[in-house]
Design a protein around this motif. Structure first.
Motif, PDB file in Angstrom:
ATOM      1  N   THR A 305     -25.638  53.916  29.592  1.00  0.00           N
ATOM      2  CA  THR A 305     -24.469  54.751  29.856  1.00  0.00           C
ATOM      3  C   THR A 305     -23.350  54.355  28.899  1.00  0.00           C
ATOM      4  O   THR A 305     -22.915  53.195  28.906  1.00  0.00           O
ATOM      5  CB  THR A 305     -23.966  54.577  31.301  1.00  0.00           C
ATOM      6  N   GLU A 306     -22.910  55.293  28.082  1.00  0.00           N
ATOM      7  CA  GLU A 306     -21.738  55.052  27.240  1.00  0.00           C
ATOM      8  C   GLU A 306     -20.505  55.513  28.020  1.00  0.00           C
ATOM      9  O   GLU A 306     -20.465  56.641  28.531  1.00  0.00           O
ATOM     10  CB  GLU A 306     -21.838  55.831  25.938  1.00  0.00           C
ATOM     11  N   ILE A 307     -19.525  54.632  28.137  1.00  0.00           N
ATOM     12  CA  ILE A 307     -18.295  54.929  28.870  1.00  0.00           C
ATOM     13  C   ILE A 307     -17.135  54.938  27.887  1.00  0.00           C
ATOM     14  O   ILE A 307     -16.883  53.941  27.201  1.00  0.00           O
ATOM     15  CB  ILE A 307     -18.032  53.881  29.973  1.00  0.00           C
ATOM     16  N   SER A 308     -16.449  56.072  27.789  1.00  0.00           N
ATOM     17  CA  SER A 308     -15.294  56.199  26.903  1.00  0.00           C
ATOM     18  C   SER A 308     -14.019  56.218  27.739  1.00  0.00           C
ATOM     19  O   SER A 308     -13.963  56.875  28.789  1.00  0.00           O
ATOM     20  CB  SER A 308     -15.395  57.492  26.080  1.00  0.00           C
ATOM     21  N   PHE A 309     -13.030  55.480  27.271  1.00  0.00           N
ATOM     22  CA  PHE A 309     -11.757  55.375  27.993  1.00  0.00           C
ATOM     23  C   PHE A 309     -10.654  56.105  27.234  1.00  0.00           C
ATOM     24  O   PHE A 309     -10.472  55.888  26.028  1.00  0.00           O
ATOM     25  CB  PHE A 309     -11.355  53.902  28.153  1.00  0.00           C
ATOM     26  N   ASP A 310      -9.933  56.965  27.919  1.00  0.00           N
ATOM     27  CA  ASP A 310      -8.728  57.573  27.355  1.00  0.00           C
ATOM     28  C   ASP A 310      -7.605  56.553  27.536  1.00  0.00           C
ATOM     29  O   ASP A 310      -6.941  56.512  28.580  1.00  0.00           O
ATOM     30  CB  ASP A 310      -8.411  58.886  28.091  1.00  0.00           C
ATOM     31  N   GLU A 311      -7.443  55.697  26.554  1.00  0.00           N
ATOM     32  CA  GLU A 311      -6.550  54.544  26.676  1.00  0.00           C
ATOM     33  C   GLU A 311      -5.099  54.962  26.922  1.00  0.00           C
ATOM     34  O   GLU A 311      -4.378  54.305  27.674  1.00  0.00           O
ATOM     35  CB  GLU A 311      -6.659  53.671  25.426  1.00  0.00           C
ATOM     36  N   LYS A 312      -4.686  56.071  26.322  1.00  0.00           N
ATOM     37  CA  LYS A 312      -3.306  56.533  26.499  1.00  0.00           C
ATOM     38  C   LYS A 312      -3.083  56.988  27.941  1.00  0.00           C
ATOM     39  O   LYS A 312      -2.062  56.651  28.573  1.00  0.00           O
ATOM     40  CB  LYS A 312      -3.017  57.686  25.534  1.00  0.00           C
ATOM     41  N   ALA A 313      -4.057  57.726  28.481  1.00  0.00           N
ATOM     42  CA  ALA A 313      -3.914  58.226  29.860  1.00  0.00           C
ATOM     43  C   ALA A 313      -3.994  57.085  30.873  1.00  0.00           C
ATOM     44  O   ALA A 313      -3.265  57.083  31.876  1.00  0.00           O
ATOM     45  CB  ALA A 313      -5.007  59.254  30.143  1.00  0.00           C
ATOM     46  N   ILE A 314      -4.861  56.099  30.602  1.00  0.00           N
ATOM     47  CA  ILE A 314      -5.043  54.986  31.541  1.00  0.00           C
ATOM     48  C   ILE A 314      -3.915  53.967  31.431  1.00  0.00           C
ATOM     49  O   ILE A 314      -3.546  53.306  32.409  1.00  0.00           O
ATOM     50  CB  ILE A 314      -6.414  54.306  31.295  1.00  0.00           C
ATOM     51  N   GLY A 315      -3.334  53.850  30.236  1.00  0.00           N
ATOM     52  CA  GLY A 315      -2.242  52.892  30.035  1.00  0.00           C
ATOM     53  C   GLY A 315      -2.725  51.494  29.703  1.00  0.00           C
ATOM     54  O   GLY A 315      -1.948  50.531  29.731  1.00  0.00           O
ATOM     55  N   LYS A 316      -3.988  51.357  29.386  1.00  0.00           N
ATOM     56  CA  LYS A 316      -4.568  50.064  29.001  1.00  0.00           C
ATOM     57  C   LYS A 316      -5.584  50.310  27.896  1.00  0.00           C
ATOM     58  O   LYS A 316      -6.279  51.342  27.904  1.00  0.00           O
ATOM     59  CB  LYS A 316      -5.290  49.389  30.178  1.00  0.00           C
ATOM     60  N   ASN A 317      -5.694  49.365  26.964  1.00  0.00           N
ATOM     61  CA  ASN A 317      -6.746  49.537  25.973  1.00  0.00           C
ATOM     62  C   ASN A 317      -8.070  49.006  26.516  1.00  0.00           C
ATOM     63  O   ASN A 317      -8.110  48.334  27.553  1.00  0.00           O
ATOM     64  CB  ASN A 317      -6.371  48.914  24.623  1.00  0.00           C
ATOM     65  N   THR A 318      -9.130  49.296  25.830  1.00  0.00           N
ATOM     66  CA  THR A 318     -10.471  48.968  26.334  1.00  0.00           C
ATOM     67  C   THR A 318     -10.686  47.469  26.457  1.00  0.00           C
ATOM     68  O   THR A 318     -11.344  46.994  27.394  1.00  0.00           O
ATOM     69  CB  THR A 318     -11.543  49.611  25.428  1.00  0.00           C
ATOM     70  N   GLU A 341     -13.418  51.109  19.521  1.00  0.00           N
ATOM     71  CA  GLU A 341     -13.392  52.571  19.460  1.00  0.00           C
ATOM     72  C   GLU A 341     -13.080  53.178  20.832  1.00  0.00           C
ATOM     73  O   GLU A 341     -13.132  54.396  21.007  1.00  0.00           O
ATOM     74  CB  GLU A 341     -14.744  53.109  18.988  1.00  0.00           C
ATOM     75  N   GLY A 342     -12.793  52.311  21.818  1.00  0.00           N
ATOM     76  CA  GLY A 342     -12.513  52.807  23.165  1.00  0.00           C
ATOM     77  C   GLY A 342     -13.767  53.116  23.953  1.00  0.00           C
ATOM     78  O   GLY A 342     -13.725  53.883  24.922  1.00  0.00           O
ATOM     79  N   LYS A 343     -14.897  52.495  23.563  1.00  0.00           N
ATOM     80  CA  LYS A 343     -16.169  52.766  24.226  1.00  0.00           C
ATOM     81  C   LYS A 343     -16.892  51.469  24.557  1.00  0.00           C
ATOM     82  O   LYS A 343     -16.811  50.498  23.805  1.00  0.00           O
ATOM     83  CB  LYS A 343     -17.086  53.600  23.323  1.00  0.00           C
ATOM     84  N   VAL A 344     -17.619  51.465  25.667  1.00  0.00           N
ATOM     85  CA  VAL A 344     -18.541  50.377  25.990  1.00  0.00           C
ATOM     86  C   VAL A 344     -19.821  51.015  26.504  1.00  0.00           C
ATOM     87  O   VAL A 344     -19.860  52.211  26.814  1.00  0.00           O
ATOM     88  CB  VAL A 344     -17.967  49.403  27.040  1.00  0.00           C
ATOM     89  N   GLU A 345     -20.868  50.209  26.609  1.00  0.00           N
ATOM     90  CA  GLU A 345     -22.133  50.699  27.150  1.00  0.00           C
ATOM     91  C   GLU A 345     -22.543  49.866  28.352  1.00  0.00           C
ATOM     92  O   GLU A 345     -22.338  48.646  28.367  1.00  0.00           O
ATOM     93  CB  GLU A 345     -23.241  50.655  26.092  1.00  0.00           C
ATOM     94  N   ALA A 346     -23.143  50.534  29.330  1.00  0.00           N
ATOM     95  CA  ALA A 346     -23.704  49.855  30.497  1.00  0.00           C
ATOM     96  C   ALA A 346     -25.221  49.924  30.407  1.00  0.00           C
ATOM     97  O   ALA A 346     -25.793  51.014  30.309  1.00  0.00           O
ATOM     98  CB  ALA A 346     -23.221  50.511  31.782  1.00  0.00           C
ATOM     99  N   ASP A 347     -25.850  48.765  30.413  1.00  0.00           N
ATOM    100  CA  ASP A 347     -27.302  48.665  30.447  1.00  0.00           C
ATOM    101  C   ASP A 347     -27.691  48.483  31.909  1.00  0.00           C
ATOM    102  O   ASP A 347     -27.323  47.487  32.528  1.00  0.00           O
ATOM    103  CB  ASP A 347     -27.750  47.462  29.611  1.00  0.00           C
ATOM    104  N   VAL A 348     -28.424  49.444  32.461  1.00  0.00           N
ATOM    105  CA  VAL A 348     -28.665  49.448  33.910  1.00  0.00           C
ATOM    106  C   VAL A 348     -29.959  48.753  34.318  1.00  0.00           C
ATOM    107  O   VAL A 348     -30.296  48.715  35.506  1.00  0.00           O
ATOM    108  CB  VAL A 348     -28.682  50.898  34.457  1.00  0.00           C
ATOM    109  N   ARG A 349     -30.690  48.173  33.365  1.00  0.00           N
ATOM    110  CA  ARG A 349     -31.996  47.592  33.699  1.00  0.00           C
ATOM    111  C   ARG A 349     -31.905  46.479  34.742  1.00  0.00           C
ATOM    112  O   ARG A 349     -32.810  46.314  35.554  1.00  0.00           O
ATOM    113  CB  ARG A 349     -32.679  47.061  32.431  1.00  0.00           C
ATOM    114  N   SER A 350     -30.834  45.701  34.695  1.00  0.00           N
ATOM    115  CA  SER A 350     -30.699  44.573  35.627  1.00  0.00           C
ATOM    116  C   SER A 350     -29.632  44.829  36.682  1.00  0.00           C
ATOM    117  O   SER A 350     -29.117  43.900  37.300  1.00  0.00           O
ATOM    118  CB  SER A 350     -30.354  43.294  34.838  1.00  0.00           C
ATOM    119  N   VAL A 351     -29.301  46.095  36.895  1.00  0.00           N
ATOM    120  CA  VAL A 351     -28.229  46.454  37.833  1.00  0.00           C
ATOM    121  C   VAL A 351     -28.800  47.323  38.957  1.00  0.00           C
ATOM    122  O   VAL A 351     -29.493  48.307  38.703  1.00  0.00           O
ATOM    123  CB  VAL A 351     -27.095  47.215  37.109  1.00  0.00           C
TER     124      VAL A 351
END
Length: 370
Positions: A305-318, A341-351
């Protein structure tokens, strides 16, 4: 009775970053844990144990030879030392101090000379080698590797990893052809790869795997390859390998883990997509968050899962968001390679599914305060 977490004041961890050394890599099957426990409580002639389990693994994989080492990075160092030392007993004992003129140059595509948690360059240096980079950070062809070959070349090293540059790079087969043409060994570091014989069958002379990543064994590594080269790796137990020896329990645990791995039904990328779909839907319902399925950059059948954050709307950087997610009673870890780039990935194999709910709730709280 106190738990280990309570006794040592440790945080619980949700590992959405994948099979990462920093979080303990993986969780072996109960059968592997049992054989590790058995090994801890027995005595063996270690050289015999090394040889016999190596023969057993080689037969399982249909390769010439195999040896269990302490980890994949130790496998790199010992493989480099092996191709430099060969049968020279004096050089074995004086690898870094010897004045002997021997081939020590290890050719590595420039885009493969990465930091995987420690630098590839350092592992090569530990093995007595000298890094010679071929090509450029964004390009390396077979011809560019070949152009770096001199009488001082000891081997070609190919790093098969998501950490490396993927575009415009020669393949393992290309590297094998160059190595064969010049009668040089090809070493392939395939630490996190899931296919245990592909690179050997492509022509690599030594292939290195992490025992604790895809194979889900104890902390350990595996080196497979041509018989003579693996024997030279084994010989390093009287040289630099002494400082990175694997225990009896690790040898037995990894041997069984490999056997189980070869027959186990593996979770497919599509099954991962199905598991993460409710999670993605939850995330996309959070203002300032966009989530989608992405596939492993190194070509493995792994969906994330790639998660992108709208840093301006959230008020915090990634980076701030990632830091806060690690500070709770349960620390949540993601793959943060694209955090700039304001993105992280979630690897769900161990979750687990409940843990995915914890992750989405924690992100919602940070993004909205609710």
């Amino acid at each position: 009775m106190q738990s280990i977490y309570e006794k040592y004041h440790l945080k619980n961890v949700i590992n959405a970053s994948g099979r990462m050394t920093a979080l303990g890599v993986s969780t072996p099957k109960p059968e592997v844990v049992d054989v590790v426990s058995y090994g801890l409580n027995q005595y063996f002639e270690i050289k015999d144990l090394v040889n016999k389990t190596g023969e057993y693994i080689a037969k399982l994989l249909d390769v010439e030879n195999a040896v269990v080492v302490s980890c994949a990075s130790a496998g790199i160092a010992q493989s480099v030392a092996a191709v430099i030392v060969k049968d020279d007993s004096d050089l074995l004992l004086n690898l870094h101090s010897s004045d002997k003129v021997v081939a020590r140059e290890i050719i590595v595509p420039k885009g493969h000379n990465v930091n995987f948690g420690a630098p590839v360059d350092t592992m090569i240096s530990l093995g007595g080698g000298k890094v010679i980079e071929a090509g450029f950070a964004n390009e390396c062809s077979a011809a560019q590797v070949e152009a770096k070959i001199t009488p001082q070349t000891a081997a070609i090293l190919y790093i098969k990893s998501h950490h490396t540059v993927q575009k415009s790079m020669l393949t393992v087969t290309d590297a094998a052809a160059v190595a064969k043409k010049h009668n040089l060994p090809l070493i392939v570091d395939a630490a996190a790869e899931e296919e245990l014989t592909a690179y050997y069958n492509m022509g690599a002379d030594l292939v290195i795997y992490s025992g604790a990543k895809a194979i889900e064994g104890p902390t350990s590594g595996l080196v497979i390859g041509k018989k003579q080269y693996v024997e030279w790796v084994k010989q390093q137990s009287s040289g630099i390998g002494r400082a990175m020896k694997v225990g009896k329990e690790g040898i037995l645990g990894l041997t069984l883990a490999i056997e189980l791995y070869l027959t186990a039904k593996k979770e497919t990328g599509q099954e991962m997509v199905e598991k993460m779909t409710p999670f993605i839907n939850d995330l996309n319902a959070i203002p300032g968050i966009f989530a989608r399925v992405v596939w492993d950059a190194a070509g493995r059948d792994i969906a994330r899962t790639e998660i992108s954050f709208d840093e301006k709307a959230i008020g915090k950087n990634t980076f701030e968001i990632m830091k806060l997610l690690k500070q709770g009673d349960t620390a949540i870890y993601f793959r943060e390679y694209k955090a700039n780039e304001g993105k992280v990935e979630a690897d769900v194999r161990s979750v687990s599914a409940p843990q995915l709910d914890v992750i989405s709730s924690s992100i919602r709280k940070l993004a909205t305060g609710a």
